[in-house]
Design an enzyme around this catalytic site. Structure first.
Site, PDB file in Angstrom:
ATOM      1  N   ARG A  80       0.852  -1.192   0.000  1.00 13.88           N
ATOM      2  CA  ARG A  80       0.000   0.000   0.000  1.00 13.88           C
ATOM      3  C   ARG A  80       0.885   1.237   0.000  1.00 13.88           C
ATOM      4  O   ARG A  80       1.982   1.229   0.589  1.00 13.88           O
ATOM      5  CB  ARG A  80      -0.891   0.058   1.254  1.00 13.88           C
ATOM      6  CG  ARG A  80      -2.170  -0.766   1.178  1.00 13.88           C
ATOM      7  CD  ARG A  80      -3.169  -0.230   0.144  1.00 13.88           C
ATOM      8  NE  ARG A  80      -4.364  -1.047   0.051  1.00 13.88           N
ATOM      9  CZ  ARG A  80      -4.517  -2.091  -0.757  1.00 13.88           C
ATOM     10  NH1 ARG A  80      -3.556  -2.451  -1.577  1.00 13.88           N
ATOM     11  NH2 ARG A  80      -5.655  -2.761  -0.788  1.00 13.88           N
ATOM     12  N   GLU A 123      -3.424   8.117  -5.114  1.00 12.04           N
ATOM     13  CA  GLU A 123      -3.698   7.395  -6.358  1.00 12.04           C
ATOM     14  C   GLU A 123      -4.897   8.046  -7.032  1.00 12.04           C
ATOM     15  O   GLU A 123      -5.911   8.245  -6.361  1.00 12.04           O
ATOM     16  CB  GLU A 123      -3.971   5.919  -6.067  1.00 12.04           C
ATOM     17  CG  GLU A 123      -2.751   5.218  -5.482  1.00 12.04           C
ATOM     18  CD  GLU A 123      -2.960   3.722  -5.226  1.00 12.04           C
ATOM     19  OE1 GLU A 123      -4.021   3.181  -5.586  1.00 12.04           O
ATOM     20  OE2 GLU A 123      -2.051   3.100  -4.675  1.00 12.04           O
ATOM     21  N   HIS A 133      -1.462   0.410  -9.588  1.00 10.26           N
ATOM     22  CA  HIS A 133      -2.174  -0.471  -8.651  1.00 10.26           C
ATOM     23  C   HIS A 133      -2.818  -1.666  -9.370  1.00 10.26           C
ATOM     24  O   HIS A 133      -4.034  -1.904  -9.238  1.00 10.26           O
ATOM     25  CB  HIS A 133      -3.222   0.315  -7.853  1.00 10.26           C
ATOM     26  CG  HIS A 133      -3.573  -0.339  -6.551  1.00 10.26           C
ATOM     27  ND1 HIS A 133      -3.836   0.343  -5.403  1.00 10.26           N
ATOM     28  CD2 HIS A 133      -3.691  -1.649  -6.218  1.00 10.26           C
ATOM     29  CE1 HIS A 133      -4.133  -0.497  -4.420  1.00 10.26           C
ATOM     30  NE2 HIS A 133      -4.043  -1.733  -4.901  1.00 10.26           N
TER      31      HIS A 133
HETATM   32  P1  NAD Z   1      -2.060 -11.254   4.907  1.00 10.71           P
HETATM   33  O1  NAD Z   1      -2.973 -10.683   5.937  1.00 10.71           O
HETATM   34  O2  NAD Z   1      -2.208 -12.680   4.534  1.00 10.71           O
HETATM   35  O3  NAD Z   1      -0.537 -11.035   5.381  1.00 10.71           O
HETATM   36  C1  NAD Z   1      -0.058  -9.825   5.886  1.00 10.71           C
HETATM   37  C2  NAD Z   1       1.058 -10.168   6.865  1.00 10.71           C
HETATM   38  O4  NAD Z   1       1.708  -8.960   7.246  1.00 10.71           O
HETATM   39  C3  NAD Z   1       0.551 -10.849   8.162  1.00 10.71           C
HETATM   40  O5  NAD Z   1       1.187 -12.107   8.319  1.00 10.71           O
HETATM   41  C4  NAD Z   1       0.952  -9.852   9.250  1.00 10.71           C
HETATM   42  O6  NAD Z   1       1.340 -10.496  10.456  1.00 10.71           O
HETATM   43  C5  NAD Z   1       2.131  -9.157   8.595  1.00 10.71           C
HETATM   44  N1  NAD Z   1       2.468  -7.884   9.221  1.00 10.71           N
HETATM   45  C6  NAD Z   1       1.652  -6.970   9.801  1.00 10.71           C
HETATM   46  N2  NAD Z   1       2.381  -5.930  10.263  1.00 10.71           N
HETATM   47  C7  NAD Z   1       3.679  -6.192   9.969  1.00 10.71           C
HETATM   48  C8  NAD Z   1       4.892  -5.501  10.171  1.00 10.71           C
HETATM   49  N3  NAD Z   1       4.946  -4.316  10.806  1.00 10.71           N
HETATM   50  N4  NAD Z   1       6.043  -6.060   9.698  1.00 10.71           N
HETATM   51  C9  NAD Z   1       6.023  -7.242   9.062  1.00 10.71           C
HETATM   52  N5  NAD Z   1       4.897  -7.976   8.860  1.00 10.71           N
HETATM   53  C10 NAD Z   1       3.744  -7.437   9.305  1.00 10.71           C
HETATM   54  O7  NAD Z   1      -2.219 -10.309   3.633  1.00 10.71           O
HETATM   55  P2  NAD Z   1      -1.800 -10.640   2.128  1.00 10.71           P
HETATM   56  O8  NAD Z   1      -2.939 -11.309   1.439  1.00 10.71           O
HETATM   57  O9  NAD Z   1      -0.470 -11.290   2.103  1.00 10.71           O
HETATM   58  O10 NAD Z   1      -1.717  -9.159   1.524  1.00 10.71           O
HETATM   59  C11 NAD Z   1      -0.766  -8.221   2.027  1.00 10.71           C
HETATM   60  C12 NAD Z   1      -1.145  -6.825   1.542  1.00 10.71           C
HETATM   61  O11 NAD Z   1      -0.928  -6.737   0.141  1.00 10.71           O
HETATM   62  C13 NAD Z   1      -2.625  -6.450   1.712  1.00 10.71           C
HETATM   63  O12 NAD Z   1      -2.905  -5.941   2.997  1.00 10.71           O
HETATM   64  C14 NAD Z   1      -2.845  -5.413   0.632  1.00 10.71           C
HETATM   65  O13 NAD Z   1      -2.667  -4.125   1.194  1.00 10.71           O
HETATM   66  C15 NAD Z   1      -1.743  -5.704  -0.387  1.00 10.71           C
HETATM   67  N6  NAD Z   1      -2.260  -6.133  -1.709  1.00 10.71           N
HETATM   68  C16 NAD Z   1      -2.031  -5.346  -2.793  1.00 10.71           C
HETATM   69  C17 NAD Z   1      -2.470  -5.744  -4.054  1.00 10.71           C
HETATM   70  C18 NAD Z   1      -2.193  -4.924  -5.298  1.00 10.71           C
HETATM   71  O14 NAD Z   1      -2.885  -5.087  -6.302  1.00 10.71           O
HETATM   72  N7  NAD Z   1      -1.191  -4.075  -5.294  1.00 10.71           N
HETATM   73  C19 NAD Z   1      -3.186  -6.947  -4.201  1.00 10.71           C
HETATM   74  C20 NAD Z   1      -3.393  -7.723  -3.072  1.00 10.71           C
HETATM   75  C21 NAD Z   1      -2.926  -7.314  -1.811  1.00 10.71           C
END
Ligand code: NAD
Length: 319
Positions: free
Chosen positions: A234, A263, A282
């Site tokens: 993000r 964005e 994005h």
């Molecule tokens: P998820 O919830 O499965 O995993 C996120 C992980 O981050 C968790 O294991 C959590 O413990 C960890 N975390 C939280 N705070 C942290 C920190 N300070 N340091 C290190 N780790 C930390 O989520 P996901 O499905 O893997 O997705 C991750 C992120 O990717 C989403 O929240 C979303 O914002 C982003 N995303 C972006 C797109 C895109 O099109 N660009 C698409 C999908 C997801």
């Protein structure tokens, strides 16, 4: 029941909802908030991507709302606490776009490490920059550092390992002795150590208070000068001005950024003229295939949530 969809969704999935529900589908509604609020007055379900801001103010218009379906995974555009307070279920498409994001990470890492694929115009014009482009690097044998080891981080680790990468990850929610580290072959490390060791560092954390500005100028300074930073998580997690400055000064080898604080990115942004940079709007999680998977998952889960809500209402009436 009435379903409002305010951003783009796969048509086949929309049609599957139309079989049993009254559906208002207009992918432009996100940009016409007054009209959206009007539609929500009768809505039982709202389906959004990441642009519709589901705030308490919007929810005030939606007194019948039972469920919000999210065509993706980040929930930072939805006031989840407010939904909980109003007994509105929030349903993300967990896992359905992970492959798209993981492939984006490996694809941009290869592109930036090799550094040779952006010369088409030069070659077509008769230039032959062979010497200049003969120092590109391979991804095999490099170290991939994953910040966040949830669904997307774990799939990215598998793809990286299949390319011969060593994978490190930092995730404070997973204890150092959790079985996942042994099972995945990924080494659990602290954030600063990860940044110092990684050839490619990639972010997979949600945007929350503890991750805002996580990669600032001081953390970027820990990275090797030829390393690559990838942010598909993000905007707001990475300091954009600090990344632009590090690339321009040759203190960072390359960056791929798919998400931004604002964005669309404003025209005169910090990135104008910055080298070794891939910027995308994005789309890391959005491919033809993931759009189908995400839309089908949300159509099914929202339909099920509405069915459950109707059953609960019947039970309450009988009791
Ligand atoms: P998820 O919830 O499965 O995993 C996120 C992980 O981050 C968790 O294991 C959590 O413990 C960890 N975390 C939280 N705070 C942290 C920190 N300070 N340091 C290190 N780790 C930390 O989520 P996901 O499905 O893997 O997705 C991750 C992120 O990717 C989403 O929240 C979303 O914002 C982003 N995303 C972006 C797109 C895109 O099109 N660009 C698409 C999908 C997801």
């Amino acid at each position: 029941m009435e379903i409002v969809i305010s951003e783009f969704m796969d048509e086949t999935a929309v049609d599957s909802l139309r079989e049993s529900h009254s559906v208002t589908y207009d992918s432009g509604l996100v940009d016409r908030p007054n009209e959206l609020a009007g539609h929500l007055e009768r809505a039982d379900a709202l389906i959004v991507r990441n642009r519709t801001q589901v705030t308490a103010e919007l929810l005030d218009h939606a007194t019948q709302l039972k469920v919000v379906g999210r065509l993706g995974v980040g929930l930072d555009n939805i006031d989840v606490a407010e939904c909980q307070r109003r007994n509105i279920a929030v349903i993300p498409a967990t896992g359905a776009n992970a492959r798209a994001v993981a492939e984006y990470v490996i694809g941009t890492a290869m592109l930036l490490l090799r550094g040779a694929y952006l010369c088409s115009a030069q070659v077509a014009a008769g230039d032959w920059p062979r010497t200049a482009l003969s120092n590109g690097r391979e991804i095999g044998g490099k170290t991939l550092g994953l910040i966040g080891f949830g669904g997307i981080g774990r799939l990215t680790a598998q793809l990286g390992q299949s390319m011969g990468m060593t994978v490190l990850a930092h995730d404070p929610a997973i204890s150092t002795d959790a079985p996942i580290w042994r099972e995945s072959g990924v080494q659990c490390v602290e954030l600063d150590a990860l940044l110092a060791k990684a050839d490619v560092a990639s972010l997979h954390v949600p945007l929350v208070d503890s991750t805002r500005n996580l990669i600032d100028a001081s953390r970027l300074a820990l990275m090797k000068p030829d390393s690559i930073l990838i942010n598909t998580a993000r905007g707001g997690i990475v300091d954009e001005h600090a990344v632009a400055a590090a690339l321009s000064a040759g203190r960072l080898g390359g960056a791929a950024l798919d998400v931004f604080l604002d964005e669309p990115l404003p025209a005169a942004s910090a990135f104008t003229g910055v080298p070794n940079l891939v910027l995308t709007p994005h789309i890391a999680g959005v491919t033809a295939e993931s759009n189908v998977r995400v839309s089908q998952m949300i159509a099914q889960r929202v339909a099920q949530a509405l069915k459950d809500a109707a059953t609960n209402a019947d039970d309450t009436r009988i009791a």
